[in-house]
Design a protein around this motif. Structure first.
Motif, short mmCIF file in Angstrom:
data_model
loop_
_atom_site.label_atom_id
_atom_site.label_comp_id
_atom_site.label_asym_id
_atom_site.label_seq_id
_atom_site.Cartn_x
_atom_site.Cartn_y
_atom_site.Cartn_z
N ALA A 178 0.93 41.74 -7.03
CA ALA A 178 -0.40 42.28 -6.72
C ALA A 178 -0.37 43.80 -6.62
CB ALA A 178 -0.91 41.67 -5.42
N PHE A 179 0.75 44.35 -6.16
CA PHE A 179 0.84 45.80 -6.04
C PHE A 179 0.73 46.48 -7.40
CE2 PHE A 179 3.33 45.31 -1.87
CZ PHE A 179 2.14 45.36 -1.15
N SER A 180 1.01 45.76 -8.47
CA SER A 180 0.83 46.35 -9.79
C SER A 180 -0.55 46.02 -10.35
CB SER A 180 1.91 45.85 -10.75
OG SER A 180 3.15 46.41 -10.39
N GLY A 181 -1.40 45.49 -9.52
CA GLY A 181 -2.76 45.25 -9.95
C GLY A 181 -2.98 43.91 -10.63
N LEU A 182 -2.01 43.02 -10.57
CA LEU A 182 -2.22 41.71 -11.18
C LEU A 182 -3.14 40.89 -10.29
CD1 LEU A 182 0.43 42.76 -12.52
CD2 LEU A 182 1.06 40.37 -12.83
N ALA D 76 -6.10 48.31 -8.64
CA ALA D 76 -6.94 48.58 -9.79
C ALA D 76 -7.71 49.88 -9.63
CB ALA D 76 -7.91 47.42 -10.01
N LEU D 77 -7.88 50.32 -8.38
CA LEU D 77 -8.56 51.60 -8.17
C LEU D 77 -7.63 52.79 -8.38
CD1 LEU D 77 -10.60 50.69 -4.96
CD2 LEU D 77 -11.43 50.92 -7.31
N GLY D 78 -6.34 52.48 -8.54
CA GLY D 78 -5.41 53.57 -8.79
C GLY D 78 -4.47 53.87 -7.64
N VAL D 79 -4.11 52.86 -6.91
CA VAL D 79 -3.15 53.03 -5.82
C VAL D 79 -1.90 52.22 -6.15
CG1 VAL D 79 -2.69 52.70 -3.37
CG2 VAL D 79 -5.00 53.27 -4.14
N ALA D 80 -0.75 52.87 -6.21
CA ALA D 80 0.48 52.13 -6.45
C ALA D 80 1.33 52.16 -5.19
CB ALA D 80 1.25 52.73 -7.61
#
Ligand SMILES: Nc1ncnc2c1ncn2[C@@H]1O[C@H](COP(=O)(O)OP(=O)(O)OP(=O)(O)O)[C@@H](O)[C@H]1O
Ligand SMILES: Nc1ncnc2c1ncn2[C@@H]1O[C@H](COP(=O)(O)OP(=O)(O)OP(=O)(O)O)[C@@H](O)[C@H]1O
Ligand SMILES: CC(C)C[C@H](N)C(=O)O
Ligand SMILES: [Mg+2]
Ligand SMILES: [Mg+2]
Lengths: 293, 367, 398, 236, 260
Positions: A178-182, D76-80
């Motif tokens: 999830a931290f990679s946006g999955l 998805a907003l741009g936070v890693a």
């Protein structure tokens, strides 16, 4: 010799039934890390749906397509509203939830369609052809071909596509993925949906031969599990190979080793699994899970 | 709440409660109608089987889909012994021992495998066991099964059969539960949990994962054999259907529903195993499958930790978030405001008695 | 020391005297059926309940059954699902006793009926007209409170064996049987009947498990034996269909024998393409409602109607158990009519005294006869041959 | 312009509240450090931002309220987020891990180049691109976790002890790379780091947490000058 | 009795990957020994070879002169070896006390039957070990945490709990894998003090893998530097830190000043 070849061919045909289900199990496992005991039950439900549409007068192929689409939705909804709650918890509990699901789905099929064997129309003609002196029904042949196609598609899905990578990532570690946006939830739904789809294909492939009953795939499930473990949980190719090997081996042993016979032949694949797993714990084609502390 | 809990932990209160429970259990069958006793008897049968499964699966984390095989094996041995006129104690010992030895042999091989591979080996037991039981019809009576009566109440007792059976089951089950409870509370309970959690770590603590798995599996098999003995005491008949694979799955479900990794949960699991078919029959005998599936899912949905987690869930629902807990536990004091070393919350009792502590080996429910 | 003294009198002991037994009042009697209503055997299991319910549903609607003691009673049926698990059938029996059921009847399955046989005997509760061909239930000494209904499996196999033996021609027989007492019984009866018949030789013998998904290997193996008669003691519908198809495919076209369980013309023979074989033989004692020959038979019409109305079974029966349990109803009614006292003892006496009852749906040449020790209520069967649509009685083989 | 703004943020695990009101802000392109003892709530603060713990208060990112969003939505907003401990996908290969990092990116063409950049940055990973992450050494896994976050090309980088288990020279390289990234592409970052020397090499301002609260906030220079800070975090 | 350890030409391969190549060194009893080197140099793998989790492809490991390479880790533990893991490996849903008690396994006598029957000697032994575990925790200032589930503690404390767990077994040879990782400077100082106290109070040999050069300098009597699976040098910490090869491969040019 003729008998021998015929037995091998018969074994391959039986093996393809196991393989169909095994592929669906592999898919769910790869996409969610779970073993889904309800896989067979869901496949049966899909086949019943197709049957119901045929009863309504739809052409078979259309009925099957609609059933497949509905199965995708059903799989996705099951993930969202049932399995989701147990995903992060104790894996044993999740397995038991799938057992509960199997019971429920079987029960629903029984309530809606009863326990009588219902004839399911076959997509393929009932004729047979001769290969190497052995008689093969066109239906078995077509089933086998379909399964090989699915196998290849799955292998490509997992290893060559972004979706496949995402599914595997989520199964590996949802929190980290999830931290990679999955979108973990959505991917899990897709994984279950795809597996249900695959189950639906398996269901309509084997229903003509087994005839529809709520427990149609109960026995096949055990063999499918065996094939999955023997072939390697991560490998669609492995599970098809293993399922075929199990089917063939059983036949040969039953016929040529009278001491074992048809009643105890089921012990043979398990003995084989055991020996192979001692040597290759990850299964024939599986990848070893790497664990470091 | 806390006070009540503290009182409940005092030794004399515990002894008193235990004595009370014992008295209730001893008197109950005399007052209950036969059907209630018969039901309790069957619960005892399956509670012991679930308890064994819990040891190997709930505590040690080894998936075991073959527990019913050992129940069946114990039942067959019992039938054989009874029909050959063995002394009943000998029959009991044989039922446990044969199941235990077979379990040990299987485990010696299976424990080399991990995870799902072990599931496959154990799944094979009932799958192969059924045709094998038919094949060995000299001992098993083949597919017609075998009857053995040994639990009719003797005349001198003045008891009815159901009462007599109740006492037999009570004695065996109570012994099994007490032994299991002691076992999982100390050295071996921790070893089981360590192996379940991480074999490499367990090994570095001096715990051989292999031996521990073999041990757990063997214990489970012995309990399975004992359960088989009780099965025969209660049903007086066994056939290949007794050990069919589907029942193994039901046992597994019962274990998780009762509470994986919990002794009390095993009893609840046994009760679930017996009550649910009765309940679904009462709802509508034509809908048993649907209602069983629905009940199973509903229970787990509400109680993912199993029935045994009911008190915990109730407590969580009634407890207001304690402020003391959140601040008191805060660990090392920062460097900026120089407070002394970590502060402990005053109210967290630290058990001073090794074995009388609360059930710490019980698994917590999921996150 | 009599501890049991303090527990009221709910023991449900049946028995003598003129006091009526549990489960029967002046206006009603309650019967219990424990049978598989879920799982692999639920198909026939449901039929066992449906048939009896249909029969007594109609009887109740017509005012009830007139008993031998002069009272007219309605007959209530309580069904319990045992899922073919012996432990559950015992539990169900115990539940029946506590539910005050007069007698257990019509339940399907050998192990499930055996599981509570002892309990039924010791509690003196009738366990009668059960759907198993296990001879134990018809042995009066061993099973005083029991009685089987369907012919013991040996009889069915034997009937065919006799037919074959007297054909005079040389026959090579291949045998496939279910690996349990069902299959074994058929084979034993068959073998006994052909013993000494020098024209018959058994050239291949295989078994299968009821849980198998395929019997292709067995058929391939048996086909290679060159047999011209195939004795197939199989009780599983899809496997029977698959077997009929498979043998054709591999070019093996013997005459077949099929048990009464799996000989439905519409559900099995047609989809299996049975017309391709020189002959399909079966044994039966019930009219097959699917068979065109009986489509207008008044028994069949009435039966199908009642099955729908009172049996909660709208479909065409796919298993003969629906018909059989309907006959169980008729047999029970006969016993009720003859029982002098509202007791289990009196019931058993009446039940064991039925001769040549022509129950509805019974084929010409068969009847209910409960007076012979060692035989169930129905022991006579008729060998039939498939004629492409339904069955016709076969006097000779060939 | 502030990119990230936390005001009075609380957070709890189940019934246990561990953040009691944390406030901080990260300007666009800025770099803020969080210091604090074990258990002070540093990790929890980062989790609060990325949505992996239940929170109260207000968390604004890029002008919108992100409190209550799921981790993937925040990403998805741009936070890693480089999480504490093992942040890799163990059964996926090194290359696959990096590809997962780029999951949300649209500029497919550039991805291959960025993977090469990561492998250049961490030469140890180069030899092992095909190995599964779980087989790597602790430090190698940490590098991979950082590399995966780089691959996302985020607006804000949350680093939770990114130097954990790295050899001194490697830690140095990583922090240099992060600094370069900040200079070149203007990524903002929030840095939790026990190695305060490293941390101060990167951050403009820092805040000190204690039992779930900020107790002190200041510029790097100010903080470095304080005795207690030196004693606890810098040594000497 | 503190143990001595001797490695001779230890090599380890995974498929084509050469993780360790011909590593040899000796550790005298009672010594605190440092093992340093770049990431992936093979330090943890070497620990695994000593503790029995990995079986060396070749070479030998001996403790107190007895060859032990290839022994199962559980046997090594019974021989007096204890270790911590680089990535804390606790039972997260068990309490801290339960976690620490696990370390006492080898000290508890009796088989499963005795424990199931609660033989008095098992009850006594359990009480004693439990008291000792609580003592350890209390002395570490973690008394309050005994009954807290481990997952409710922060990462830094996990490392500490691993150390107490290892110590409860009363080891003669203790392997610590990056014990200071994730600790702030002040906490590292405390750790140094703790290890020094340990050495003073207990008779044991300690091997430490650590990237924190301050800790290595403060504690170790001797260090070995690994690089790419080979021994690069051995000597004191000071010698290592001034060795140009070590600076080149490991510490980095200007990092040397930072890591004072
Ligand atoms: N899963 C959890 N459940 C309950 N409490 C938790 C959980 N995780 C952390 N905590 C508690 O929250 C508080 C803050 O923990 P956090 O991990 O944020 O600390 P940290 O500052 O990152 O410490 P460290 O330097 O050790 O990593 C601690 O008191 C810890 O015990
Ligand atoms: N089980 C394994 N399978 C494959 N490779 C392995 C395995 N164990 C270790 N390695 C490899 O061996 C090398 C050394 O790993 P090791 O963990 O020993 O390094 P380390 O010196 O402890 O590094 P760090 O300081 O980063 O912890 C690494 O490249 C690692 O990938
Ligand atoms: C087998 C395990 C103990 C290995 C160890 N956890 C490692 O980091 O390599
Ligand atoms: Mg942290
Ligand atoms: Mg390491």
């Amino acid at each position: 010799m003729g008998t021998f070849i015929q037995l091998v061919v018969d074994g391959l045909a039986t093996g393809s039934i196991y393989a169909a289900l095994a592929l669906a199990i592999v898919l769910v496992n790869q996409a969610t890390g779970l073993i889904n005991f309800a896989q067979g039950g869901m496949a049966v439900l899909s086949a019943y749906l197709a049957y119901a549409f045929v009863q309504l007068g739809l052409p078979l192929i259309l009925a099957i397509i609609i059933a497949i689409v509905l199965s995708f939705l059903f799989g996705a909804l099951v993930e969202r509203f049932l399995i989701r709650r147990f995903e992060r918890g104790d894996p044993d509990t999740a397995v038991v939830v799938t057992i509960g699901l199997l019971t429920l789905v079987t029960g629903i099929c029984a309530v809606l369609w009863g326990y009588n064997n219902l004839g399911f129309p076959s997509l393929f003609p009932l004729t047979s052809v001769e290969i190497l002196g052995a008689v093969v029904s066109v239906r078995s042949l077509a089933t086998a071909v379909t399964i090989v196609v699915i196998m290849v598609v799955l292998q490509l899905l997992f290893l060559r596509t972004k979706l496949g990578l995402a599914l595997r990532a989520v199964a590996d570690n949802p929190a980290s993925a999830a931290f990679s946006g999955l979108p973990v939830g959505r991917l899990l739904m897709v994984g279950w949906g795809l597996a249900a789809t695959l189950g639906a294909v398996a269901g309509v492939l084997v229903a003509p031969q087994l005839t529809l009953t709520p427990g149609m795939l109960d026995t096949a499930l055990v063999y499918a599990l065996a094939a999955v473990i023997l072939g390697g949980l991560t490998s669609p190719i492995g599970c098809v190979v293993a399922a075929s090997a199990i089917g063939v081996l059983e036949n040969l042993v039953a016929v040529y080793v009278p001491l074992i016979g048809h009643d105890l032949k089921i012990a043979v694949p398990f003995a084989l699994i055991f020996v192979i797993l001692i040597v290759r714990p990850q299964g024939l084609f599986g990848r070893k899970v790497v664990v470091r502390v | 709440m806390n006070a009540a809990a503290a009182t409940a932990r005092r030794p004399w209160v515990r002894i008193l409660l235990a004595a009370l429970a014992a008295i209730v259990l001893i008197v109950a069958p005399l007052a209950l109608p036969p059907f209630a006793n018969q039901t309790l008897v069957r619960i005892g049968v399956y509670a012991v089987a679930v308890l064994g499964l819990n040891i190997v699966m709930g505590y040690t984390g080894q998936v075991n889909l073959g527990q019913i095989f050992f129940v069946g094996l114990g039942a067959y041995v019992t039938a054989y012994g009874v029909n050959h006129g063995w002394n009943i104690l000998l029959v009991f010992v044989a039922a446990c021992a044969v199941a235990g030895v077979v379990g040990l042999l299987v485990a010696l091989a299976a424990a080399r495998l991990g995870g799902l591979a072990i599931a496959m080996v154990t799944i094979a037991l009932p799958i192969v066991g059924v045709p094998l039981a038919k094949r060995l019809s000299e001992f098993t009576g083949g597919s017609q099964g075998i009857s053995a009566r040994f639990t009719d109440a003797p005349d001198w007792s003045g008891l009815d059969n159901d009462q007599w059976q109740f006492y037999i089951v009570l004695v065996v089950a109570a012994a099994a539960f007490l032994l299991a409870r002691s076992l999982v509370r100390g050295k071996y309970g921790r070893a089981f949990a360590a192996v379940r959690e991480n074999e490499a770590v367990a090994a570095s603590m001096g715990i051989s994962p292999y031996r521990t798995k073999v041990l757990a599996f063997t214990i489970a098999s012995i309990f399975g054999g004992a359960s088989g003995f009780l099965y025969l005491a209660a049903v007086q008949y066994t056939s290949p259907e007794t050990l069919s694979f589907g029942h193994s799955i039901s046992l597994l479900a019962a274990m998780v529903i009762g509470g994986a990794g919990s002794i009390a949960g095993s009893l609840l699991g046994g009760a679930y195993y017996v009550f649910v078919p009765q309940l679904t029959n009462a709802i509508d005998p034509n809908l048993t499958t649907v209602s069983q599936g629905a009940i199973l899912l509903a229970v787990l949905f509400l109680l993912p930790g199993g029935l045994v987690s009911v008190p915990r869930v109730v407590r969580r629902l009634t407890r207001r978030t304690g402020a003391g807990r959140s601040t008191g536990r805060r660990s090392s004091a920062g460097p900026v405001r120089e407070t002394s070393q970590q502060t402990a919350p005053a109210h967290r009792p630290v058990p001073d008695d090794a074995l009388e502590g609360h059930e710490q080996t019980e698994r917590q429910d999921g996150p | 020391l009599s501890l049991s003294g303090c527990r009221g009198d709910s023991g449900g002991q049946g028995g003598g005297g003129s006091a009526s037994s549990p489960g029967i009042t002046d206006s009603a009697i309650t019967l219990g059926i424990t049978t598989p209503l879920s799982g692999a055997t639920a198909g026939p299991g449901k039929c066992t309940v449906a048939g009896v319910s249909a029969y007594f549903g109609a009887a109740n609607a017509a005012g009830g059954v007139k008993f031998g003691d002069g009272k007219t009673r309605t007959v209530n049926i309580k069904s319990y699902d045992d899922a073919y698990d012996p432990q559950k059938s015992l539990a169900n029996f115990q539940q029946m006793v506590s539910d005050n059921v007069f007698a257990a009847t019509a339940g399907l399955g050998t192990p499930t009926n055996r599981a509570f046989r002892d309990a039924a005997i010791s509690q003196k509760v009738p366990q009668v007209l059960v759907m198993t061909g296990d001879p134990l239930f018809s042995d009066r000494k061993q099973s005083p409170w029991q009685l089987g209904f369907v012919p013991i499996y040996q009889n069915e196999g034997g009937a065919f064996g006799k037919l074959l033996a007297k054909s005079g021609a040389q026959h090579k027989v291949a045998i496939l049987s279910q690996n349990d007492d069902y299959g074994k019984g058929y084979v034993a009866g068959f073998k006994e009947a052909i013993q000494g018949a020098s024209n018959i030789s058994v050239v291949g013998e295989q078994t299968y498990e009821a849980t198998d998904t395929s019997v292709d290997a067995q058929l391939t193996q048996l086909a290679s034996s060159g047999a011209d008669v195939f004795f197939n003691a199989m009780s599983i519908t899809p496997l029977t269909i698959a077997a009929l198809q498979k043998a054709q495919q591999i070019g093996w076209k013997p005459s077949w024998f099929l048990p009464s369980n799996t000989s439905s013309p519409t559900a099995i023979l047609e989809p299996g393409g049975a017309a391709a074989y020189p002959g399909i033989y079966s044994v039966s004692f019930a009219k097959a409602p699917q068979s065109p020959a009986f489509a207008k038979d008044p028994d069949v019409v009435k039966f199908l109607d009642e099955l729908k109305k009172y049996g909660n079974y709208p479909d065409m029966p796919a298993f003969p158990h629906c018909m059989w349990s309907y006959m169980v109803g008729a047999t029970l009614e006969k016993a009720f009519q003859n029982m002098k006292e509202p007791t289990r003892d009196s019931f058993m006496t009446a039940l064991r005294d039925i001769k040549d009852l022509k129950a509805p749906l019974m084929l010409e040449g068969t009847s209910v006869n409960t007076t012979v020790d060692g035989q169930p209520a129905v022991s006579s069967v008729v060998v039939q041959k498939y004629n492409g649509k339904g069955y016709a009685t076969a006097e000779n083989f060939g | 312009m502030t990119l990230l703004e936390l005001t009075g943020v609380t957070a709890s695990y189940g019934p246990v509240q561990v953040l009691e009101g944390v406030s901080l802000s990260v300007p666009e392109g800025g770099s803020v450090g969080i210091l604090g003892a074990n258990g002070a709530g540093k990790t929890t603060t980062l989790r609060a931002i990325s949505g992996s713990v239940r929170t109260g208060g207000s968390i604004r990112f890029d002008g919108r309220d992100i409190r209550g969003l799921r981790p993937d939505q925040v990403a998805a907003l741009g936070v890693a987020h480089v999480p504490e401990g093992r942040g890799t996908l163990g059964q996926l290969s090194v290359r696959e891990n990096l590809m997962v990092g780029s999951y949300l990116r649209k500029d497919r063409k550039a991805i291959a180049g960025d993977i090469d950049y990561c492998l250049d940055l961490f030469p140890q990973l180069q030899d092992r691109v095909g190995s599964r992450a779980a087989a790597l050494s602790g430090g190698e896994q940490q590098m991979l976790a950082v590399g995966r976050a780089f691959m996302a090309k985020p607006k804000l980088l949350l680093l939770d002890e990114a130097s954990l288990g790295l050899a001194p020279s490697t830690a140095k390289t990583v922090y240099q790379a992060i600094r370069r990234l900040r200079l070149e592409s203007g990524i903002a970052m929030l840095v939790v780091e026990q190695n305060a020397n490293l941390a101060f090499s990167l951050v403009d301002t820092a805040t000190v947490l204690e039992t779930g609260r900020n107790v002190l906030t200041g510029t790097s220079a100010e903080l470095k000058g304080m005795d207690e800070i030196r004693r606890a975090y810098l040594g000497g | 009795m503190a143990a001595s350890l001797s490695l001779k030409d230890v090599s380890l391969h995974f498929g084509g990957v050469k993780v360790l190549q011909d590593v040899s060194f000796d550790v005298e009893p009672g010594v605190i020994f440092g093992l340093v080197g770049p990431n992936g140099a093979g330090k943890t793998s070497l620990f695994n070879c000593i503790s029995g989790h990995y079986k060396p492809s070749s070479g030998s490991v001996s403790i107190d002169g007895t060859e032990v390479s290839g022994s199962a880790p559980s046997r090594m533990a019974r021989l007096g070896l204890a270790r911590t893991f680089q990535h804390p490996a606790l039972q997260l849903n068990a309490t801290v006390l339960q976690n620490v008690l696990l370390g006492g396994h080898t000290r508890l006598p009796g088989g499963p039957v005795s424990w199931a029957l609660r033989m008095p000697y098992t009850v006594r032994a359990e009480r004693a070990v439990r008291a000792e575990a609580l003592d350890l925790l209390a002395n570490a200032g973690l008394g309050w945490a005994a009954d807290v589930p481990a997952d409710e503690l922060s990462h830094g404390l996990h490392k500490g709990i691993e150390l107490w767990r290892a110590l409860l077994s009363r080891p003669t040879l203790l392997l610590l894998d990056e014990p200071a990782a994730g600790l702030s400077h002040g906490e590292v100082e405390q750790l140094i003090a703790t290890v020094k106290r340990l050495r003073a109070e207990q008779d044991l040999t300690i091997i430490i893998v650590e990237h924190h050069m301050g800790l290595i300098s403060a504690l170790t009597d001797q260090v070995v530097v690994l690089d790419h699976g080979r021994k690069l040098m051995s000597g004191t910490a000071a010698e290592a830190q001034s060795d140009p090869r070590v600076i080149e491969a490991y510490i980095g040019k200007d990092a040397a000043d930072d890591a004072a």
